[in-house]
Each structure stands twice: as C-alpha cells, then as structure tokens.
Design an enzyme around this catalytic site. Sequence first.
Site, PDB file in Angstrom:
ATOM      1  N   CYS A   1      -6.765   4.945   0.791  1.00  0.00           N
ATOM      2  CA  CYS A   1      -6.251   5.972   1.561  1.00  0.00           C
ATOM      3  C   CYS A   1      -7.032   7.482   1.637  1.00  0.00           C
ATOM      4  CB  CYS A   1      -4.759   6.507   1.815  1.00  0.00           C
ATOM      5  SG  CYS A   1      -3.793   4.966   1.704  1.00  0.00           S
TER       6      CYS A   1
ATOM      7  N   ARG B   1     -12.310   5.337   2.339  1.00  0.00           N
ATOM      8  CA  ARG B   1     -11.381   4.988   1.358  1.00  0.00           C
ATOM      9  C   ARG B   1     -10.192   4.259   2.005  1.00  0.00           C
ATOM     10  NH1 ARG B   1     -11.347   9.233  -2.275  1.00  0.00           N
ATOM     11  NH2 ARG B   1      -9.143   8.704  -3.020  1.00  0.00           N
TER      12      ARG B   1
ATOM     13  N   TRP C   1      -5.395   2.670   3.672  1.00  0.00           N
ATOM     14  CA  TRP C   1      -5.536   1.277   3.197  1.00  0.00           C
ATOM     15  C   TRP C   1      -3.741   0.766   2.597  1.00  0.00           C
ATOM     16  CZ3 TRP C   1      -4.661  -1.491  -1.267  1.00  0.00           C
ATOM     17  CH2 TRP C   1      -5.235  -2.806  -1.534  1.00  0.00           C
TER      18      TRP C   1
ATOM     19  N   ASN D   1      -0.998   9.355   0.018  1.00  0.00           N
ATOM     20  CA  ASN D   1      -1.855   8.316  -0.476  1.00  0.00           C
ATOM     21  C   ASN D   1      -1.084   7.980  -2.002  1.00  0.00           C
ATOM     22  OD1 ASN D   1      -4.069   6.992  -1.864  1.00  0.00           O
ATOM     23  ND2 ASN D   1      -5.045   8.824  -2.469  1.00  0.00           N
ATOM     24  N   GLY D   2      -1.192   6.464  -2.150  1.00  0.00           N
ATOM     25  CA  GLY D   2      -0.554   6.362  -3.509  1.00  0.00           C
ATOM     26  C   GLY D   2       0.598   5.231  -3.159  1.00  0.00           C
TER      27      GLY D   2
ATOM     28  N   GLU E   1     -23.264  -9.178 -10.743  1.00  0.00           N
ATOM     29  CA  GLU E   1     -23.220  -8.097  -9.884  1.00  0.00           C
ATOM     30  C   GLU E   1     -23.535  -8.658  -8.500  1.00  0.00           C
ATOM     31  OE1 GLU E   1     -21.764  -5.635  -9.523  1.00  0.00           O
ATOM     32  OE2 GLU E   1     -22.996  -4.228  -8.095  1.00  0.00           O
TER      33      GLU E   1
ATOM     34  N   LYS F   1     -21.705  -8.573  -4.953  1.00  0.00           N
ATOM     35  CA  LYS F   1     -22.171  -7.811  -3.558  1.00  0.00           C
ATOM     36  C   LYS F   1     -21.984  -8.756  -2.665  1.00  0.00           C
ATOM     37  CE  LYS F   1     -22.080  -4.538  -4.668  1.00  0.00           C
ATOM     38  NZ  LYS F   1     -21.793  -3.929  -5.828  1.00  0.00           N
TER      39      LYS F   1
ATOM     40  N   GLU G   1     -18.437  -9.570  -1.392  1.00  0.00           N
ATOM     41  CA  GLU G   1     -17.662  -8.514  -0.763  1.00  0.00           C
ATOM     42  C   GLU G   1     -18.259  -7.789   0.414  1.00  0.00           C
ATOM     43  OE1 GLU G   1     -17.087  -4.494  -2.857  1.00  0.00           O
ATOM     44  OE2 GLU G   1     -19.137  -4.713  -3.882  1.00  0.00           O
TER      45      GLU G   1
ATOM     46  N   HIS H   1     -21.988 -26.462 -19.289  1.00  0.00           N
ATOM     47  CA  HIS H   1     -20.738 -26.601 -19.738  1.00  0.00           C
ATOM     48  C   HIS H   1     -19.763 -26.585 -18.954  1.00  0.00           C
ATOM     49  CE1 HIS H   1     -21.990 -25.494 -23.946  1.00  0.00           C
ATOM     50  NE2 HIS H   1     -22.465 -24.806 -23.555  1.00  0.00           N
TER      51      HIS H   1
ATOM     52  N   LYS I   1     -12.552   1.892  -0.680  1.00  0.00           N
ATOM     53  CA  LYS I   1     -13.983   2.425  -1.965  1.00  0.00           C
ATOM     54  C   LYS I   1     -13.093   2.717  -3.116  1.00  0.00           C
ATOM     55  CE  LYS I   1     -17.857   4.025  -3.112  1.00  0.00           C
ATOM     56  NZ  LYS I   1     -18.845   3.065  -3.485  1.00  0.00           N
TER      57      LYS I   1
HETATM   58  O1  M6R Z   1     -14.943   4.183  -8.492  1.00  0.00           O
HETATM   59  P1  M6R Z   1     -14.974   3.120  -9.803  1.00  0.00           P
HETATM   60  O2  M6R Z   1     -16.376   2.941  -9.925  1.00  0.00           O
HETATM   61  O3  M6R Z   1     -14.078   3.007 -10.635  1.00  0.00           O
HETATM   62  O4  M6R Z   1     -14.829   1.773  -8.758  1.00  0.00           O
HETATM   63  C1  M6R Z   1     -14.730   0.288  -9.464  1.00  0.00           C
HETATM   64  C2  M6R Z   1     -14.470  -0.874  -8.564  1.00  0.00           C
HETATM   65  O5  M6R Z   1     -13.513  -0.681  -7.748  1.00  0.00           O
HETATM   66  C3  M6R Z   1     -15.938  -0.867  -7.872  1.00  0.00           C
HETATM   67  O6  M6R Z   1     -16.986  -0.881  -8.607  1.00  0.00           O
HETATM   68  C4  M6R Z   1     -15.927  -2.047  -6.764  1.00  0.00           C
HETATM   69  O7  M6R Z   1     -15.798  -3.065  -7.398  1.00  0.00           O
HETATM   70  C5  M6R Z   1     -16.943  -1.908  -5.735  1.00  0.00           C
HETATM   71  N1  M6R Z   1     -16.509  -2.149  -4.215  1.00  0.00           N
HETATM   72  C6  M6R Z   1     -17.949  -2.981  -5.910  1.00  0.00           C
HETATM   73  O8  M6R Z   1     -18.949  -2.619  -5.045  1.00  0.00           O
END
Ligand code: M6R
Length: 622
Positions: free
Chosen positions: A2, A33, A81, A108-109, A491, A495, A498, A514, A617
């Site tokens: 949020c 956010r 969110w 927010n929270g 990673e 990517k 997501e 394995h 985010k």
């Molecule tokens: O703000 P942060 O680096 O703590 O966020 C951690 C993860 O939520 C963040 O890296 C998330 O995995 C991203 N969407 C990846 O692209």
Amino acid sequence: MCGIVGYAGPAAASPSSRPIDVALQGLSRLEYRGYDSAGIAVLDNGSVLQAKRAGKLQNLRNALGEQPVTTSRVAIGHTRWATHGGPTDENAHPHRGGREGELALVHNGIIENFHALRTELEEEGYTFTSQTDSEVAAHVLARDMEQCGDLTEAMRRTVGRLEGAFTLLAIHRDAPDTVVAARRNSPLVVGLGDGENFLGSDVAAFVDATTQAMEIGQDQVVTVTADTVRVIDADGAEVADPTRYTIEWDATAAQKGGHPSFMAKEIQEQADAVRSTLMGRMQDGLLTLDEMQIDEAVLRTIDKIVVVACGTAANAGAVAKYAIEHWCRIPVEVELAHEFRYRDPVVTEKTLVVAISQSGETMDTLMAVRHAREQGAKVIALCNTRGSTIPRESDAALYLHVGPEIAVASTKAYLGQIASCYLLGLFLAQVRHTFFPDEIAALMADLEELPDKIQEVLDNTEQVAELARSMKDATSVLFLGRHVGYPTAMEGALKLKEIAYIHAEGFAAGELKHGPIALVEEGQPVFVIVPSPHGRHSLHSKVVSNIQEVRARGARTLVIAEEGDDDVLPYADHVIRVPQTRVLFAALLTVIPLQIFACELATAKGLDVDQPRNLAKSVTVE
Ligand code: M6R
C-alpha cells in the site's frame, strides 16, 4: 504494501485543483506499492468528499474526470495491496469513520486486533461497509476525536488501542487545515515544502515538490498543516528534534524517461548504479566504509555471519556467502528472513547479521533484525532507501546509492546489493587481516572495472531480446549454475516467474542428477550459467558436463559464457557472451541477460512488466 500520500496546503482564494493533483501525482509515484485499488479524500465546504475505485489508479482518474477542483486545504490518498477483504470498491481506501462519516482515513499494514475492536464498535452502534481491518481504525479514531476534541490527541489514543503494523493518515471535518498521521512498523515520511507540507510512504510521493524530508519514529504522531509540522511520542510529549534530511533522488529518477517500462529503464541504469555503489570507497590505499559504525575491534571478534533477506535480496545474499567465506574465512549462513525469525536460530554477541533490503521496509527482514538484536548480535543493513526502518533499527547501514527502484521486479538494486556485499566482504578481510591491503586494492581495482563491463552487456542485448520474443509461448524454463552461478540461476527463475508468469526453476547444477534432470524432455529450454574457464578450472569443466547432460536428454541449451570460452560451443544451442572477469564478480554480469530475457518475454506476452499480478514492491506485512 500500500502507498499512502497526504497533503496540507494554504487556504485557496478560490477552489483549487492543487490538493487533488498532489494526491494523484503522489499515488502515481507510489502505485508500485500496490495496485488493487486507489482512492482519495478531501474536505470540501465542511464535509468529507471521497472517491475510490477498485483496480489501477487510472480507474480513479476516470471516475474523477477532468481537473477536479476543491475548496479543501488537505488531501489524503491510498493505493492498495489487498490483505483483509478483496480488491473491491467498498474495500478501497479511504474509509469513513464516525456516525456521520466525519472522518476519512487511509491505512497501510495489518491491525491484528481488528476483530475484537470491530465487535466492540458494532455493539456501540457503529456500522461497517467493508471487510477491512482499516475501517476499524477509522471508527476508533472518530470515537476518540468525539471524546477529546483534538485530532492529534485522538490519534495518539487510537495508536494505543491498535495492535499490529500500521501507517495511518486521517482528515476530519472539524480540523479543516490538518492531516494527522501515525506509524508503527510501517513506513511514513514527511516532505517539508514552502507553505505546504506532504506525507508519503516514501519520498517518491513528493520528491518533485521538495527535497527536504523528516523521519517519523515508531508510535509517533505527526500533525501537519500548510505551515507547521508537529510530532509527539506515544506519551504525548513533544519530539523536539525529529531527524531531517535532504533527499538525494531527483524527480526525473522516478520517471520512465522514454523507456517502455520502469524495469527496462532500471536494467539500463545498472552500470551507473554499481558505479554509485562503489564510488569513493578507496582512500589512501585503504577500503573505507564511513557508514560502518560497528567498532573494528568488535568486527574482529565475529565468529559467524548470518545474512537475512527475502526474494531477490536473498539471492544477492547467497552471492555474499561465496565471497565473504572465501575472503574472510568466516562461516556465512544465508537465511530467508521469515524462516530465520520463527525458528530458534543460534545467534550470539559474536554473530554479525547482514540484513539486505532494497526498500528497508520488508517486514520479514525487519522482524529478523529485531530478533537478532534481542539476542545481542550486531546488525548491518544493506539498503537502498534512506531513512527507512531497517537501517534505522540496525547498528550500521551501508546504502546502495542506486537511485529509486520503481518496478516491482528488482534489477538495479540486486546489482547494488551484490556490489555492497563485495564491499562488506573486502572491508572485513581488511579489518581481520585475511588479506594484505595491496591484495584488497587489487580486488577493488578489478571490481571498479565492472560498471564498464556491465555497460558492455547492456549494449549487446538484441540477441537475448530476440530469443525472448521467440520463446513467448514457453511454459517452463530451467536455470542451472554452480558457485555464484547458482544464485544467478535462482534470480533468473524468479524474474521469469514474477513478471512473465512462466513456471521456472533455478537449480544448483550439481543437484541436477539428484532429481531435477527428470524434468528435462525434448525441447525443454535450459539456461546454463558457466563460470570463467580462467578461474577454477574444475568448476568450469563440471558445468560444461552439466550442459552435455541436459542436451543429451533433448534440452534446448541457452548458455551464458565468458567471451573466448569455446569449450561450450559443441553443446550450446545459443551462446550469450559476457566480458571476462573474476569468478566471484561474474554475478554482476551473468544475471543481466536473464533480466532482459524476462523483461522482453513479458513485454512480448503483452503483460504489465512493472506491475505484475498479485505482487507489490514492498512487502510490509508478514
Ligand atoms: O525491499 P526488499 O529488498 O526487502 O524486498 C525483498 C523482496 O520482496 C524483493 O526482492 C522481491 O523478491 C522482488 N519482487 C524481486 O524482484
């Protein structure tokens, strides 16, 4: 999760669009956010007016029509969110509080005791129109205001009644020039303008209006008008000297600047990003970390390092393990912050906890930091967002300096996090004398060549982009790597999952036999990240064998290899080249084609690259 904005400006001589413009502009900057719904509220001619819509901010803009004007001096806004209650118009914020809807509030929270409070309020005759926990806070605040007649004091009392994590912003018809706000475990910053003031979940909300910001502490209440900002603590005492700072990011950094998406822009910014992370660190032949507020004598007593982080930041932490163990001979554990927090980790006064977080607000990581400090560990935060909660609650903070990262998928912050881990590792090696200063200087000199090498990769992206477009109908992609190629594989898979919604797995290449190799069938795309043949030869030859193994079972191999590495040619369907560098530093290069692959493929599928479904985010709830 949020995004929250607030604005207090001067009394308008005639109706003005400024409060609504500021709120909408702030929300557009914070939409990363959360984008399940958006809403704003103002006070017009003595009553609360609000508009809110499920879906992206554009839906709210459409509902408001052209240039809405108001007599209001204040505005609040929210982009959501969803946690409690689905993404509907009713559950969108702001929420009205009070028997006559005299108050509007955004949150927010998560309010953990909302159920008990809701029952209590319903018994008193308050009615609810949403399924959210937030509406409870609106009614509690309105009730407190009714009892004490002062919005600041009412907010202080409300904070005392709530459990959980929250940032709250509210306006009330009886305080027409005021926005009141409070925070616990969720972010809130104040922007200090000239004859107007701002509130936001982060500085992106108001950076085009002012570069002066103020931090708000845990459980503090801030009351903002056009000309005043007053902060009190949980006991009602005035906070005499809240921390102020100048925002380093400029407004253009938070705009797309001609790129098709923020993600595409942020990928292209990576050479400069890493240059900024590394800048000014070598002084008189020594690696200098001015921000390192943990005593060097203490750093010499450390017998274990635990890296805590989530998502992409955890993948950066996995790279740190290879580097720091090699350079410093200290055991390094890498833990997902949420797993670390709720088991019983062995942490002592001799443990150094490294918390990695772009936002500095990830609740799982914050809770891990608090837990570690309770056990007596020292904590250093590697963060991008100045003034955020994790660095403030840590013993020391090393900032990434990569500029604002807006796209939900992290790219340039990932490279900044890895570069910061290298800096930390080399600094520890210097302090603990596991390397001579000239060895560290030589490593730093090589590291400082990385921005140019990153640029080289970025200047040659067409092959990967073409490949991505041709694979837009893929349903599964595998990623393999060893050593620092393993976190890179993780990673690359993250990517693709997501932003392109394609099933993807990253494996340690040695793990293949394995079990995972059973997934490989004719035509299965497999990315393989190959380490430098000039580093540890056995590592290189093992990965080359892994390429052969999957190819023999019908895989289509997409190989990322160093320039001049011809050993891979017989087994690669496609070779993507990166410049030569040390094995450890290759993590800053080999991930870039994978970022571009995901970004281009998602774009080719017509997906919203910057705002992937179900995500936000900053994950500010556990
Ligand atoms: O703000 P942060 O680096 O703590 O966020 C951690 C993860 O939520 C963040 O890296 C998330 O995995 C991203 N969407 C990846 O692209």
